[in-house]
Motif scaffolding. Structure first.
Motif, mmCIF file in Angstrom:
data_model
loop_
_atom_site.group_PDB
_atom_site.id
_atom_site.type_symbol
_atom_site.label_atom_id
_atom_site.label_comp_id
_atom_site.label_asym_id
_atom_site.label_seq_id
_atom_site.Cartn_x
_atom_site.Cartn_y
_atom_site.Cartn_z
ATOM 1 N N VAL A 164 0.856 -1.165 0.000
ATOM 2 C CA VAL A 164 0.000 0.000 0.000
ATOM 3 C C VAL A 164 0.899 1.225 0.000
ATOM 4 O O VAL A 164 2.012 1.183 0.534
ATOM 5 C CB VAL A 164 -0.937 -0.013 1.230
ATOM 6 N N ASN A 165 0.423 2.278 -0.634
ATOM 7 C CA ASN A 165 1.214 3.495 -0.611
ATOM 8 C C ASN A 165 0.829 4.296 0.620
ATOM 9 O O ASN A 165 -0.309 4.717 0.767
ATOM 10 C CB ASN A 165 0.953 4.310 -1.884
ATOM 11 N N PHE A 166 1.783 4.457 1.513
ATOM 12 C CA PHE A 166 1.512 5.198 2.732
ATOM 13 C C PHE A 166 2.380 6.446 2.761
ATOM 14 O O PHE A 166 3.603 6.350 2.861
ATOM 15 C CB PHE A 166 1.770 4.319 3.956
ATOM 16 N N LEU A 167 1.747 7.599 2.632
ATOM 17 C CA LEU A 167 2.448 8.880 2.632
ATOM 18 C C LEU A 167 3.609 8.890 1.646
ATOM 19 O O LEU A 167 4.671 9.416 1.928
ATOM 20 C CB LEU A 167 2.957 9.200 4.041
#
Lengths: 511, 643
Positions: B210-213
């Motif tokens: 997942v792309n987190f920040l």
């Protein structure tokens, strides 16, 4: 197809608006020397008005997004202006809160207002009528009248019964909001002309406007609403107004008046200007996050009780606008709930500060200390407000903040994460405040103070009860919003879904 | 099985009664309400444990708490093997400490307040361990934090106490920041915050990123680490450990109940509860194991040189909590929870003994000013000695079994950092034994070093206190017998009951090693324990001149340890002071005052000066006006013609 019911039965909303106004007129006739009578009359009127608002709570149909308790009459036919009132799931709670808060304001001002008592209570009742008017107007012209009308008694409340610097604060408050309102007026007139001369908000919300126009209108409305919220960077009137206002003024400001800005976004900006609202989301989220952090950090350096709570409002209202412009169910419902919550919590905090200010006549935090030793009941109630303010689960603050963070994070991770730092900062300044005022050694000014009396407990308890009610069983209140919020989000996301339904509804009514 | 509801709600009722009527009606009888309630909870908890042992578990919602769109969460209860064990730990410790407090808090002016907070705490802690969803867990989590805040700052007129309470709350909020985001990530990922569907579906997300920040991270690792942030705060692990030593400002029963036996172990409980998530991420487990190991070493080294009776035990608690995380991090959730359970007894006992000593010493906490107390307070001495043997890992006592299981799993388990954390754990075992007995020897042995007045006052504590000590001592000695390692158990025909019991919830990793290795690991840990005790004996009873010489010779080491590695000072320097400075000087001083206000006041000022200029036009001379009017008309006509 379901339809809006118009003018059926008792004109409850009109009564709620004009009963306090009538009360104010009666007060006008009472001799100014009979202060006790004036106070009891004001209390009676405000309690009566609250009692009158209970049927809204009971009879409201939660299963529809359509306007209810609608009253619609021709007013100025040549300009197509109508006297058009109605409420939905977004506005109903604010009416109830306005009616409740007025009672508490009368109670808390009982002994603290010593000059021009009659005029004071007249102003309070006039404010109440105008506030309720703002939340039920469905005609833009009528809305604008109430919106402006409430400025005048509010200006007087601050300017006449306020602290030493009251004139500056009142003027600043007045000019700030007036400048914003004028731009809104321009926006209203543009809409009126473009839409074929109607001020009917429901009808306006069915039209599709060119994006360029939406863009400019968005910022014209923004000027009015952002000032009221207040959003960063147009917040600097709030600390001054709060600090100088008498307790009742601060409570009304915090609990109701600044909610009108956020309400404006919900009632006008989003449904009328969906494309622009969507396009401006990044800006609005950024400003909200800045408000949360900026307002919070600045609290860490406050030495004035009321100023600290005022800045904390900037931070908490940042949560509200974040939730609204998350444009999803949890965010928006959280935002609306948090508006109510903030009204309860900050209203409670100002009521509480007022109670102790009446005893010590100082707002300097450093003058306090050890209040918990001498006023245990008061300290217990105040810690409830403090904890609700920092969003402790089981209080209403938690429900609102959590839903907003959930919605905000789903919309933009950065907004969610940065806003969540607000819960750390919030704990920092509120607990620091509580420590300096209530804990540690008893200060000179505090020693020997009497605990709060029955009148003050009665003024504070409704807020305590609501804090736990919403914290433990929020569905009582969330239940009102579901349909209206769902409908609003659909409108924003699709631009016109259900628009046709409403248009037909409106047409039906027109016949 | 609905009587389980009594477990949390009896203490809640006691809280409400006490807070409403304690001050005016109950006064010095306030303890009765609280004790009866919590004892009632204990009885029901035992009955519930029996139910669970007989195979009945329960997952039931009480009422719908929040509904908003697709988000829905209830107040609900999950009672399984893990919950049952926690219920016993919490209600047992809470009941005993309530009873102890009757004697300890006798005559205090806030007596009713103390018992209301204890009851509220018990309620919140029980809601925490009985939750069936993350949001209710968070409710209990913040609730116990609140009670901790109240009870640390119980003597609120003391600045240090109110500072410590505030610090505990705010430091915990840093952890909860991550924890809260973790819950939000869970909802966004799974669409629910109930344990059951989340744990069941976790496996299918194991490979998701997942792309987190802006960073691509493994989804499950992210969730696990966010949740672990909460654990770090609540269980006082590095770098958020700073609040726990200060929390010793609270009354000693509070230190025993909240800051040793129950609340601080909530972080371990969280990791164990979420083992289905943590087990999917090797990275997360490694972080847990290393955080635990490093914290346990870090805190143990600080404990070596402290002189404050309660703070030594506080550092010991941080260190032992690290041990529990170490266990979870190598996959030994059972071992972690087992250690949580044994630790609750011997650590609560250590604190209560410390309270008993303080009672005798008139509030004195400096162990350098004690000595020779054993002849005055034999019960306190005897029970504290046994508790110290237990924490030092002397065979047969509670601490030995849980510690041995942790070390063996670290050594033999599949974790890539297993051998490293085993080594650290063994060193910590040695240090623990050393500082625990340094405390015993300095406090109870040798000659009394306090004032004559204090010596005159020395006495054993009242019965309500000593009886509690003896009851807890039974636990500190025997609590471990439910988890006898297979290695010994097979020989004498006993099974490792607790591991088997919790296997359905926590699983049980098998160590991969020979019997010979297992004996070796056990022997090393026993040797480390005895070596620590022996060294303490040598330094503090035989050659008492050496410690002073050592601290002089290695004064910089001593200084660093004594000042707890200067972590508090560092935070003040890099975080607290800059924030407040910038609030004062930048936000108030510049942005609000110079920028925004300048514009706000500037616009009216500009208008004002503009209108002053404009006023000059109004000369009052008719010919001027006529000329201006004529010019105006001319311009308008010109414009119309040009169109």
């Amino acid at each position: 197809m379901e339809m809006m019911v118009v003018n059926s039965g008792f004109p409850l909303l009109s009564v709620l608006i004009f009963f306090p106004v009538a009360g104010a007129l009666i007060l006008l006739l009472v001799s100014r020397s009979r202060e006790t009578l004036i106070k009891w009359l004001a209390l009676g009127v405000s309690i009566m008005n609250f009692a009158l608002s209970i049927p809204l709570f009971i009879n409201f149909n939660k299963a529809t997004h359509l306007m209810q308790f609608v009253e619609r009459h021709e007013w100025i036919p040549s300009w197509n202006i109508m006297y058009f009132l109605g409420i939905d799931g977004i506005s109903i709670l604010f009416i109830l809160l306005s009616a409740l808060v007025t009672i508490l304001c009368v109670l808390i001002s009982w002994n603290s207002i010593k000059t021009k008592v009659k005029e004071f209570f007249i102003s309070i009742l006039l404010v109440e009528g105008a506030m309720i008017g703002v939340f039920c107007s469905l005609d833009f012209f009528l809305f604008y009248i109430f919106w402006e009308a409430m400025l005048i008694p509010m200006y007087l409340l601050i300017g006449v019964w306020g602290g030493p610097n009251r004139v500056y604060a009142a003027m600043k408050f007045f000019l700030y909001t007036l400048v914003g309102s004028v731009l809104m007026l321009v926006g209203i007139i543009v809409l009126y002309l473009y839409s074929g001369r109607t001020f009917n908000i429901l009808e306006l919300a069915t039209k599709v406007y060119p994006y360029q126009m939406q863009f400019w209108l968005f910022w014209a409305f923004f000027a009015a609403f952002a000032v009221k919220v207040p959003m960063f960077p147009v917040h600097t009137w709030l600390p001054d107004a709060h600090t100088e206002a008498p307790t009742a003024g601060s409570v009304i400001l915090a609990a109701i008046l600044i909610k009108m800005g956020a309400y404006g976004f919900l009632r006008f900006s989003l449904p009328l200007l969906p494309e622009a609202s969507k396009a401006m989301t990044p800006v609005m989220l950024t400003l909200s996050v800045i408000a949360i952090i900026y307002g919070g950090v600045i609290c860490l350096a406050q030495s004035d009780l009321k100023r600290l709570i005022a800045y904390s409002s900037v931070s908490h209202m940042g949560f509200v606008t974040l939730g609204i412009f998350a444009l999803n169910t949890q965010g928006m419902e959280g935002g609306i709930l948090q508006m109510i919550n903030h009204g309860i919590i900050t209203g409670g905090l100002f009521l509480g500060v007022g109670a102790i200010y009446d005893r010590t006549h100082t707002r300097q935090i450093s003058d306090y200390g050890g209040v918990a030793s001498v006023m245990p009941v008061y300290s217990t109630i105040f810690i409830v407000f403090t904890l609700a303010s920092i969003g402790l689960p089981s209080t209403n603050g938690f429900i609102g903040e959590f839903m907003i963070l959930l919605g905000g994070f789903a919309r933009s991770q950065w907004a969610g994460v940065l806003a969540a730092t607000g819960i750390i900062i919030g704990a920092g300044y509120m607990l620091w405040l509580y420590q300096r005022v209530f804990f540690m050694e008893t200060s000179q000014k505090v020693a020997g103070l009497s605990d709060i009396d029955a009148r003050e407990i009665i003024a504070l308890m409704p807020m305590v009860i609501l804090i736990f009610w919403i914290g433990i069983y929020p569905n009582t209140f969330l239940g009102f919003m579901h349909e209206s919020v769902r409908h609003l989000i659909e409108r924003v996301n699709t631009g016109s879904v259900h628009g046709t339904t409403i248009a037909q509804n409106v047409l039906e009514i027109m016949k | 099985m609905n009587y389980y509801l009594l477990i949390p709600f009896l203490p809640l009722a006691a809280f409400i009664i006490n807070i409403l009527f304690g001050r005016s009606v109950l006064k010095e009888n306030a303890h009765w309400v609280s004790i009866l309630a919590v004892a009632g909870s204990w009885v029901v908890a035992v009955a519930t444990l029996m139910d669970v042992i007989s195979g009945k578990t329960l997952n039931q919602n009480l009422y719908t708490w929040i509904v908003s769109g697709s988000f829905k969460v209830s107040v609900g209860f999950l009672i399984d093997q893990l919950t049952a064990v926690m219920l016993i730990v919490v209600t047992t410790c809470s009941t005993l400490i309530h009873i102890y407090s009757v004697g300890y808090m006798h005559g205090d002016k806030g007596y009713y307040r103390f018992f209301s907070y204890l009851s509220l705490f018990t309620f919140c802690m029980l809601m925490l361990v009985m939750a069936n969803n993350f949001l209710q867990l968070y409710f209990g989590w913040e609730g116990v934090g609140l009670c901790s805040y109240f009870l640390i700052g119980y003597y609120f007129d003391k600045k240090s106490a109110s500072d410590a309470g505030k610090k505990a709350f705010i430091v915990n909020r840093f952890g909860d920041f991550g924890f809260g985001l973790g819950i939000i990530m869970i909802f966004i990922t799974f669409g629910t915050v109930y344990y059951e569907p989340v744990f069941n579906q976790a496996g299918s997300f194991a490979a998701n990123t997942v792309n987190f920040l802006g960073y691509d991270v493994n989804l499950i690792t992210l969730i696990a680490l966010l949740l672990f942030c909460g654990s770090i705060g609540k269980s006082a692990q590095l770098p958020l450990h700073v609040w726990l030593p200060d929390a010793m400002e609270g009354p000693t029963p509070v230190s025993a109940l909240i800051h040793a036996a129950t609340m601080v172990t909530a972080g371990v409980f969280l990791v164990a509860r979420c083992n289905a998530i943590f087990s999917l991420s090797e990275t997360a487990l490694m972080v847990v194991a290393l955080t635990g190991a490093i914290t346990s070493l870090f805190a143990a080294t600080i404990g070596l040189v402290q002189n404050d009776l309660k703070r030594i035990i506080a550092y010991s608690t941080i260190s032992q909590l690290g041990y529990m995380f170490l266990a979870c991090g190598v996959g030994g959730y059972t071992a972690g929870v087992f250690h949580l359970y044994t630790h609750a007894f011997f650590k609560a006992l250590l604190f209560l003994c410390a309270g008993s000593v303080m009672h005798a010493m008139g509030g004195e906490l400096d162990i350098q000013k004690m000595g020779g107390l054993k002849k005055y307070m034999p019960v306190t001495y005897g029970t504290m000695f046994l508790a110290s043997l237990s924490i030092a890992g002397v065979p047969g006592l509670a601490g030995f079994f849980s510690k041995d299981e942790i070390l063996w799993l670290a050594y033999s388990g599949p974790s890539p950092v297993g051998k490293l954390v085993w080594l650290i754990g063994t060193v910590v075992a040695f240090l623990t034994a050393f500082y625990s007995f340094r405390l015993i020897f300095l406090t109870f042995h040798g000659k009394f070093r306090g004032t004559h007045e204090q010596e005159h006052h020395l006495h054993e504590s009242p019965k309500t206190m000593t009886i509690t000590l003896m009851l807890l001592c039974i636990g500190a000695v025997s609590a471990g017998w439910v988890g006898i390692p297979a290695l010994i158990g097979d020989a004498v025909g006993l099974e490792n009951w607790i591991s088997e019991f919790m296997r359905p919830v926590l699983g049980h990793p098998e160590g991969h090693g020979t019997h010979a290795e297992e004996w070796m690991v056990m022997a090393i840990s026993i040797a480390a324990g005895f070596a620590g005790i022996g060294l303490a004996y040598f330094l503090y009873l035989r050659r008492t001149d050496i410690p002073a010489r050592l601290s002089e010779q290695f004064s910089w080491v001593h200084r660093i340890l004594f000042n707890k590695y200067y972590v508090d000072e560092l935070y003040s320097l890099i975080l607290i002071r800059p924030t407040i400075w910038s609030a004062k000087n930048i936000l108030i001083g510049i942005t609000d005052a110079k920028v925004i206000e300048a514009i706000v006041n500037g616009v009216p000022n500009a208008i004002g000066s503009f209108s002053r200029q404009l006023r000059k036009v109004q000369t009052g001379l008719l010919q001027h006006y006529a000329m201006i009017m004529a010019t105006g008309v001319l311009i308008i006509v010109a414009l119309m013609l040009l169109r």
